[in-house]
Design a protein around this motif. Structure first.
Motif, PDB file in Angstrom:
ATOM      1  N   ASP A   1       0.830  -1.211   0.000  1.00 61.38           N
ATOM      2  CA  ASP A   1       0.000   0.000   0.000  1.00 61.38           C
ATOM      3  C   ASP A   1       0.868   1.266   0.000  1.00 61.38           C
ATOM      4  OD1 ASP A   1       0.832  -0.713   2.560  1.00 61.38           O
ATOM      5  OD2 ASP A   1      -0.913   0.165   3.558  1.00 61.38           O
ATOM      6  N   TRP A   2       1.402   1.579  -1.175  1.00 61.97           N
ATOM      7  CA  TRP A   2       2.248   2.761  -1.333  1.00 61.97           C
ATOM      8  C   TRP A   2       1.497   4.049  -0.999  1.00 61.97           C
ATOM      9  CZ3 TRP A   2       0.228   6.331  -4.568  1.00 61.97           C
ATOM     10  CH2 TRP A   2      -0.711   5.899  -5.518  1.00 61.97           C
TER      11      TRP A   2
ATOM     12  N   THR B   1       6.304   4.801   1.631  1.00 65.44           N
ATOM     13  CA  THR B   1       5.788   4.140   2.827  1.00 65.44           C
ATOM     14  C   THR B   1       4.982   2.905   2.425  1.00 65.44           C
ATOM     15  OG1 THR B   1       4.667   4.531   4.939  1.00 65.44           O
ATOM     16  CG2 THR B   1       3.616   5.457   2.959  1.00 65.44           C
ATOM     17  N   GLY B   2       4.428   2.229   3.404  1.00 56.94           N
ATOM     18  CA  GLY B   2       3.609   1.051   3.158  1.00 56.94           C
ATOM     19  C   GLY B   2       3.825  -0.022   4.214  1.00 56.94           C
TER      20      GLY B   2
ATOM     21  N   ASP C   1       9.760   5.156   4.909  1.00 61.47           N
ATOM     22  CA  ASP C   1       9.128   5.180   6.226  1.00 61.47           C
ATOM     23  C   ASP C   1       8.365   3.877   6.447  1.00 61.47           C
ATOM     24  OD1 ASP C   1       8.253   6.252   8.690  1.00 61.47           O
ATOM     25  OD2 ASP C   1       6.429   7.056   7.758  1.00 61.47           O
ATOM     26  N   ASP C   2       8.931   2.993   7.244  1.00 57.45           N
ATOM     27  CA  ASP C   2       8.298   1.708   7.527  1.00 57.45           C
ATOM     28  C   ASP C   2       6.995   1.933   8.298  1.00 57.45           C
ATOM     29  OD1 ASP C   2       7.731  -0.973   8.030  1.00 57.45           O
ATOM     30  OD2 ASP C   2       9.032  -1.047   9.792  1.00 57.45           O
ATOM     31  N   ASN C   3       5.895   1.545   7.655  1.00 57.41           N
ATOM     32  CA  ASN C   3       4.583   1.713   8.283  1.00 57.41           C
ATOM     33  C   ASN C   3       4.167   0.440   9.022  1.00 57.41           C
ATOM     34  OD1 ASN C   3       2.321   3.162   8.936  1.00 57.41           O
ATOM     35  ND2 ASN C   3       1.572   3.403   6.858  1.00 57.41           N
ATOM     36  N   TYR C   4       5.144  -0.396   9.304  1.00 54.47           N
ATOM     37  CA  TYR C   4       5.051  -1.683   9.995  1.00 54.47           C
ATOM     38  C   TYR C   4       4.876  -2.808   8.978  1.00 54.47           C
ATOM     39  CZ  TYR C   4       4.029  -5.260  13.496  1.00 54.47           C
ATOM     40  OH  TYR C   4       4.072  -6.384  14.284  1.00 54.47           O
ATOM     41  N   GLY C   5       5.906  -3.615   8.857  1.00 56.01           N
ATOM     42  CA  GLY C   5       5.874  -4.763   7.965  1.00 56.01           C
ATOM     43  C   GLY C   5       6.616  -4.553   6.657  1.00 56.01           C
TER      44      GLY C   5
END
Length: 246
Positions: free
Chosen positions: A63-64, A109-110, A137-141
């Protein structure tokens, strides 16, 4: 000889028509002066945006498009507090397009999978070597997916963690402990990694921090505080200031 005195009633009279003409002339002159001042003020105060931020669109299914309001809020904060001149909204930039070279700062991100093909990896490498900058930016995962893809871009480079005393954390705002923690996931400390090419930072990777979440509209995430959001925006402003001045 007796001096002839001139009484007020002997002074030549100004006709009402002439007086009205003089009264009309003065305001027009004043109005013209006001117009010039307003025009000059507007020209210097409201100059068109000098540059734009881009959000990276990539392939792989991740999910960019996450953190939808993040960049517009960061832009507003930087324009107000750093006197930058970014356009108010970001552009969506395809990884493999030539348009990427129009942006000094690209945000990525994503949460999920990321895939760079050979052309995209080459394009990103040229962009970064040519003066561009990428913030991941790591948005978790995101971590397990982005690392091998960035190896395609710079096989000769490894991510290095920046120390807390790095200049990035000592811009307009001071973060003595380094990258701040914005969202909690796995009880891990936040880490800021960088790719350094010929002495210049070309990529900054925020891990276990969720910096972009903190830039979003307040109230997007239950439990967030104004203080945490302000920390995220200040850290983002430091990043922008560093990128534009390094």
């Amino acid at each position: 000889m007796t001096e002839k005195r001139t009484h007020a009633r002997d002074k030549p009279k100004i006709s009402f028509r002439h007086r009205r003409r003089r009264l009309k002339t003065f305001p027009m002159f004043l109005l013209g002066s006001i117009f010039v001042v307003v025009f000059l003020f507007s020209a210097f105060r409201f100059s068109p945006p000098g540059y734009k931020m881009g959000k990276l669109k990539y392939n792989g299914g991740g999910d960019w498009y996450a953190n939808r309001t993040a960049l517009s809020n960061l832009i507003d904060f930087c324009n107000k507090n750093l006197a930058t001149n970014f356009a108010p909204d970001e552009d969506i930039v395809d990884l493999g397009s030539e348009e990427i070279f129009n942006y000094p700062f690209i945000y990525m991100t994503g949460h999920g999978n990321v895939l760079f093909n050979a052309q995209e990896a080459t394009n990103l490498r040229k962009y970064l070597m040519g003066g561009g900058f990428l913030h991941i930016d790591d948005n978790y995962g995101l971590d397990k997916f982005i690392r091998p893809q960035m190896k395609k871009v710079f096989p000769e480079l490894d991510f290095v963690e920046l120390p807390a005393n790095h200049a990035l954390y000592r811009q307009k705002y001071t973060f003595s402990g380094g990258l701040p923690k914005i969202h909690e996931h796995d009880n891990k400390r936040p880490q800021g990694f960088a790719l350094i090419w010929k002495g210049r930072m070309v990529c900054y990777y925020t891990y276990e921090c969720d910096l972009g979440n903190g830039w979003e509209d307040f109230g997007t995430y239950p439990g967030d505080t104004q203080e945490t959001r302000l920390q995220a925006l200040k850290m983002g402003a430091n990043l922008i200031q560093y990128v534009l001045t390094q």
